[in-house]
Design a protein around this motif. Structure first.
Motif, PDB file in Angstrom:
ATOM      1  N   CYS A  65     -19.027 -29.410  56.427  1.00  0.00           N
ATOM      2  CA  CYS A  65     -18.363 -29.152  55.138  1.00  0.00           C
ATOM      3  C   CYS A  65     -17.281 -30.151  54.751  1.00  0.00           C
ATOM      4  N   SER A  66     -16.463 -30.571  55.715  1.00  0.00           N
ATOM      5  CA  SER A  66     -15.255 -31.328  55.349  1.00  0.00           C
ATOM      6  C   SER A  66     -14.784 -32.199  56.505  1.00  0.00           C
ATOM      7  N   GLY A 215     -18.548 -32.674  51.791  1.00  0.00           N
ATOM      8  CA  GLY A 215     -19.331 -33.062  52.951  1.00  0.00           C
ATOM      9  C   GLY A 215     -18.709 -34.126  53.822  1.00  0.00           C
ATOM     10  N   SER A 216     -19.032 -34.003  55.096  1.00  0.00           N
ATOM     11  CA  SER A 216     -18.568 -34.935  56.111  1.00  0.00           C
ATOM     12  C   SER A 216     -19.641 -34.984  57.184  1.00  0.00           C
ATOM     13  N   GLY A 236     -17.498 -21.240  61.248  1.00  0.00           N
ATOM     14  CA  GLY A 236     -17.997 -20.711  59.974  1.00  0.00           C
ATOM     15  C   GLY A 236     -18.635 -21.752  59.092  1.00  0.00           C
ATOM     16  N   GLY A 237     -19.019 -22.890  59.663  1.00  0.00           N
ATOM     17  CA  GLY A 237     -19.512 -23.989  58.832  1.00  0.00           C
ATOM     18  C   GLY A 237     -20.995 -24.277  58.950  1.00  0.00           C
ATOM     19  N   MET A 245     -26.388 -31.044  48.961  1.00  0.00           N
ATOM     20  CA  MET A 245     -25.179 -31.864  49.113  1.00  0.00           C
ATOM     21  C   MET A 245     -25.449 -33.123  49.950  1.00  0.00           C
ATOM     22  N   ALA A 246     -26.336 -33.000  50.928  1.00  0.00           N
ATOM     23  CA  ALA A 246     -26.674 -34.174  51.744  1.00  0.00           C
ATOM     24  C   ALA A 246     -27.325 -35.252  50.877  1.00  0.00           C
ATOM     25  N   ALA A 247     -28.059 -34.821  49.842  1.00  0.00           N
ATOM     26  CA  ALA A 247     -28.689 -35.791  48.938  1.00  0.00           C
ATOM     27  C   ALA A 247     -27.623 -36.639  48.246  1.00  0.00           C
TER      28      ALA A 247
END
Ligand SMILES: *Cc1c(COP(=O)(O)O)cnc(C)c1O
Length: 368
Positions: A65-66, A215-216, A236-237, A245-247
């Protein structure tokens, strides 16, 4: 005073996290093939993880997520409860992640006083705890590149390799918080793969200069990434159809890395312009997309200047009593940066005396 209506838009230089996805990125998101990532079935996440492994020359990766989540997964994957990490005193992990290493992994931090967020062997010497039941176990060295609150500076390759070799010689692991790794590569002229040759894990943010909505990714050897993947779930990720989001991240790696040069040039243009103003000092010298500047106390405070800039349609946050940070990015043009520099000059010319700083409550000392 209301915001000056002659500006069609607010020029937002608070962070490179304020960018919005481009039309091309939105199209890539729209077209993404997806599946259940928690079950390892999202083809776009899998593709992104392969691309980044290839790029960095490492075995495995975990999209998440981050940047905070990546760093905390790395701490968890490398350390046992009671272990200690070594990190510069300005580091993100120890200042801007709510003490997550302590709260979630039972890990404490021993801070080093480096220069512009970067340390060397002289700072590390004697910092590994002896093997004695009085002490915690020193386990991990954390390196930030570019440094954020250290001043937007990039580690020289030799210094990184010297520090990593020292760490490994002392039985420690090395984690690179590369939230802005590609900015560092550009500033110092090495490839990401070269820089991380000796790193055990590396995190990269897609939501900073690369312009993604989120995203990270955390990268390292397969065994460490298996532990990191477990940590992602515990924190929780774990994700589902995250290919959406990966796109965006794949798109950013293809389209938004080389253009970081524009951000660096724009940051330099801004810093050149404001460095000519009496009472404004740039420190440290600008090397990437972050500009830290200091205001002489006789002119007013950073919060006052920030308030006056907002009235002129420019958002720049304080990052200390007399220090501000401006950040160039995908959604700020050269003209925007020059307009912002002019707004700094005009605000100081007009005087900061009655600046309204109320709007800054809660947003001062921005960490991103
Ligand atoms: C922004 C940042 C992070 C992570 O931030 P998130 O908001 O959690 O993505 C980590 N390290 C550094 C140096 C950063 O600048």
């Amino acid at each position: 005073m209301p915001i000056d209506k002659t500006h069609a838009k607010i020029i937002d230089l608070r962070s490179d996290t304020v960018t919005k996805p481009t039309a091309g990125m939105r199209q890539a998101i729209f077209e993404a093939e997806v599946g259940d990532d928690m079950s390892g079935e999202d083809p776009t996440v899998n593709r992104l993880e392969r691309i980044v492994c290839e790029l960095l020359g490492k075995e495995a990766a975990v999209y998440n997520c981050s940047g905070t989540q990546s760093n905390q997964m790395a701490v968890r994957a490398h350390c046992q409860q009671g272990d200690e990490i070594l990190i510069d005193e300005t580091g993100h992990i120890v200042n801007y992640e709510q003490g997550g290493a302590a709260a979630m992994s039972g890990v404490s931090a021993r801070t080093l006083r480096g220069r512009n967020g970067m340390f060397d062997l002289s700072d590390l010497e004697g910092k590994v705890r002896p093997d004695n039941q009085h002490y915690c176990v020193t386990r991990l060295v954390c390196i930030e590149n570019t440094t954020n609150h250290g001043g937007g500076r990039a580690w020289p390759l030799e210094q990184m390799n010297r520090v990593a070799t020292w760490a490994h010689d002392h039985g420690l692991k090395v984690h690179v918080d590369g939230a802005r790794l590609f900015n560092a590569c550009l500033a110092q002229g090495y490839s990401a793969r070269e820089f991380v040759t000796q790193a055990d894990t590396i995190s990269i943010c897609f939501s900073k200069g690369l312009g993604c909505p989120m995203g990270s990714i955390l990268v390292g050897d397969a065994a460490t990434m298996t532990r990191a993947r477990r940590a992602r779930k515990m924190f929780g990720g774990a994700l589902r159809q995250a290919g959406m989001m990966a796109a965006a991240a794949v798109y950013a790696l293809e389209h938004h890395v080389e253009r970081l040069a524009e951000d660096h040039a724009n940051a330099l243009a801004f810093s050149d312009a404001i460095s000519k103003i009496d009472g404004v000092r740039i420190e440290p010298a600008v090397e990437s997309n972050l500009v830290f500047f200091h205001l002489a106390p006789s002119l007013g405070t950073a919060a006052q200047l920030s308030g006056k800039l907002l009235e002129r349609g420019v958002r720049i946050n304080p990052s200390g009593g007399q220090r501000l940070r401006a950040c160039s990015h995908l959604d700020a043009t050269r003209a925007d940066l020059l307009f912002a520099a002019e707004a700094v000059r005009a605000s100081l010319d007009a005087g900061l005396g009655d600046a309204n700083t109320n709007h800054l409550a809660g947003s001062a000392y921005e960490s991103k």
